[in-house]
Enzyme design. Structure first.
Site, PDB file in Angstrom:
ATOM      1  N   ASP A 185      -8.440  17.533 -14.985  1.00 43.15           N
ATOM      2  CA  ASP A 185      -9.040  16.179 -15.265  1.00 43.15           C
ATOM      3  C   ASP A 185      -8.594  15.901 -16.910  1.00 43.15           C
ATOM      4  O   ASP A 185      -9.679  16.611 -17.633  1.00 43.15           O
ATOM      5  CB  ASP A 185     -10.449  15.789 -14.999  1.00 43.15           C
ATOM      6  CG  ASP A 185     -10.766  14.195 -15.397  1.00 43.15           C
ATOM      7  OD1 ASP A 185     -10.076  13.822 -16.297  1.00 43.15           O
ATOM      8  OD2 ASP A 185     -11.652  13.593 -14.846  1.00 43.15           O
ATOM      9  N   ARG A 199       0.822  -1.228  -0.138  1.00 45.26           N
ATOM     10  CA  ARG A 199      -0.044   0.061  -0.061  1.00 45.26           C
ATOM     11  C   ARG A 199       0.714   1.416  -0.027  1.00 45.26           C
ATOM     12  O   ARG A 199       0.607   2.215  -0.530  1.00 45.26           O
ATOM     13  CB  ARG A 199      -1.007  -0.122   1.111  1.00 45.26           C
ATOM     14  CG  ARG A 199      -1.609   1.240   1.342  1.00 45.26           C
ATOM     15  CD  ARG A 199      -2.903   1.348   2.261  1.00 45.26           C
ATOM     16  NE  ARG A 199      -2.750   0.563   3.366  1.00 45.26           N
ATOM     17  CZ  ARG A 199      -1.930   1.008   4.324  1.00 45.26           C
ATOM     18  NH1 ARG A 199      -1.497   2.083   4.562  1.00 45.26           N
ATOM     19  NH2 ARG A 199      -1.999   0.198   5.573  1.00 45.26           N
ATOM     20  N   LYS A 205      -9.090   4.826 -19.748  1.00 45.42           N
ATOM     21  CA  LYS A 205      -9.335   5.396 -20.895  1.00 45.42           C
ATOM     22  C   LYS A 205      -8.046   5.340 -21.833  1.00 45.42           C
ATOM     23  O   LYS A 205      -7.617   4.188 -22.020  1.00 45.42           O
ATOM     24  CB  LYS A 205     -10.049   6.787 -20.840  1.00 45.42           C
ATOM     25  CG  LYS A 205     -11.157   6.837 -19.770  1.00 45.42           C
ATOM     26  CD  LYS A 205     -12.256   5.670 -19.963  1.00 45.42           C
ATOM     27  CE  LYS A 205     -13.555   5.909 -19.239  1.00 45.42           C
ATOM     28  NZ  LYS A 205     -13.197   5.810 -17.752  1.00 45.42           N
ATOM     29  N   TYR A 228     -18.094  14.623 -16.109  1.00 45.21           N
ATOM     30  CA  TYR A 228     -18.321  13.172 -16.138  1.00 45.21           C
ATOM     31  C   TYR A 228     -19.263  13.011 -14.952  1.00 45.21           C
ATOM     32  O   TYR A 228     -19.297  13.371 -13.897  1.00 45.21           O
ATOM     33  CB  TYR A 228     -17.222  12.279 -15.988  1.00 45.21           C
ATOM     34  CG  TYR A 228     -17.437  10.735 -15.608  1.00 45.21           C
ATOM     35  CD1 TYR A 228     -18.149  10.046 -16.420  1.00 45.21           C
ATOM     36  CD2 TYR A 228     -16.829  10.189 -14.421  1.00 45.21           C
ATOM     37  CE1 TYR A 228     -18.356   8.805 -16.141  1.00 45.21           C
ATOM     38  CE2 TYR A 228     -17.201   8.959 -14.075  1.00 45.21           C
ATOM     39  CZ  TYR A 228     -18.134   8.211 -14.771  1.00 45.21           C
ATOM     40  OH  TYR A 228     -18.216   7.039 -14.467  1.00 45.21           O
TER      41      TYR A 228
END
Ligand code: PLP
Length: 378
Positions: free
Chosen positions: A170, A46, A195, A98
């Site tokens: 973004d 992590r 994407k 979005y």
């Protein structure tokens, strides 16, 4: 060095012991310590994992930022960034975001008393008017989803600097191959790497790059504290995808431009949204600030009946959500990607019952146009 070269070489020099050309997948949760109070630099996945680190360093290099961070999804990345803010803070955000980002802001972070003002971020003066004394950040999509409005990153970054607030971009639809927001003064970039960056519709992942080293330390603290990190396998898949980013996007853009022109001339198409078309309001700005116009095309057909026809009759093009992969996809934003945007706002923005969105892939352009033509019935 050119971004195409940098992307192709992510992870190349990682394994000096064997000379492996790709970074190995370090599928381990933990790492042995060489001695008391000693560390190899890795203690627990992590907090840091070599495969993820190769990806994180890769995105930082492509962006020209201090550090990169990889998350389990684009939404996990955005949620982590919102933890930079505290109760009472206000953010100005793009109005046609979005839908999932809008849901995160309105239905989750408002519970923690963050507030958001939605504005058309292609209008710098509208953004200026929306900034209040308690505003801490401007969050924009560089090219919006699905209407492809273009944000003037340089002008917005200058405004943010003047007002002492963070500029978060973004940049999912453009990627650093087409636009590098830090070159224009932005502070943080965030990606649904699901994407274009990963590019093969085979993994869900999120990336962040931070320009300033001190701010990057804070983001690292949040990433490690919350723990929504990207696993080693998905980090490797994302790197594998990013290596071919430039060739994929070149081909995707070429196909998108052809399709946009073909649609614009089609008698049953009412309107085409593609920033590569000379009559698009963001055409000149994007030509100035980016290397290309991207590969997303939205269009309105003349009647709703055609929506179902196109979604179901296309054969090469798949009716599926998501975007940016090598396969061409068609979606109906009103009931899919943007269902979580309030109905009234959707109507005002033009996300209506005749709007379709194409994510153009790398297939042969003639095959894509033939497929659309047969689905239209001509
Ligand atoms: N940002 C944009 C512009 C998106 O299109 C998406 C997803 O479609 C996201 C963020 C969220 O990313 P993810 O689906 O990887 O969580």
């Amino acid at each position: 060095m050119n971004i195409a070269t940098q992307a192709a070489q992510i992870g190349l020099e990682w394994d000096t012991r064997t000379g492996a050309v790709t970074v190995p997948i370090y599928q381990t949760a933990t790492f042995r310590h060489p001695g008391l109070g000693q560390s190899t630099g890795y203690d627990y996945t992590r907090s840091g994992n070599p495969t993820r680190q190769a990806l994180e360093e890769g995105i930082a290099r492509l962006e020209g930022g201090a550090r990169g961070f990889a998350y389990a999804s684009g939404m996990a990345a955005i949620a982590n960034l919102l933890l930079l803010f505290k109760k009472g803070d206000h953010l100005v955000v793009t109005e046609d975001l979005y839908g999932g980002t809008c849901r995160l802001f309105d239905q989750i972070f408002t519970q923690y008393e963050l507030s958001f003002t939605y504005v058309d971020t292609s209008d710098v003066e509208a953004v200026r008017r929306a900034i209040r004394p308690e505003t801490k950040a401007l969050f924009v999509e560089s090219l919006t989803n699905p209407l492809l409005k273009v944000a003037d990153i340089a002008a917005l970054s200058a405004l943010c600097r003047e007002r002492g607030i963070l500029h978060i971009v973004d940049n999912t639809f453009l990627t650093p191959y087409l636009l590098r927001p830090f070159d224009f003064g932005a502070d943080i970039t965030v990606y649904s790497a699901t994407k274009y960056l990963a590019g093969h519709n085979d993994t869900v992942s999120g990336l962040v790059a931070v320009k300033d080293p001190q701010l990057a330390e804070r983001v690292y603290f949040l990433q490690n504290s919350v723990g929504a990190v990207l696993g080693p396998q998905d980090s490797w898949l994302t790197i594998r995808g990013m290596k071919t980013l430039s060739v994929r996007l070149d081909r995707q853009q070429e196909n998108a431009a052809r399709i946009a022109h073909w649609l614009a001339a089609h008698p049953r198409v009412r309107k085409v949204y593609y920033p590569g078309l000379a009559d698009h309001p963001g055409h000149e700005l994007l030509a100035r600030q980016a290397r290309g116009f991207g590969a997303m095309v939205a269009f309105e057909v003349e009647e709703h009946a055609l929506v179902e026809r196109l979604l179901l009759k296309t054969k090469v093009i798949s009716f599926a959500e998501s975007l940016g992969g090598v396969e061409t996809l068609i979606t109906f934003p009103q009931v899919q990607t943007h269902a979580d945007i309030p109905q009234e706002l959707r109507q005002r923005l033009g996300i209506n019952d005749v709007l379709l969105r194409l994510s153009v892939g790398i297939e042969d352009g003639d095959d894509l146009i033939d497929d659309l033509a047969q689905a239209f019935g001509n």
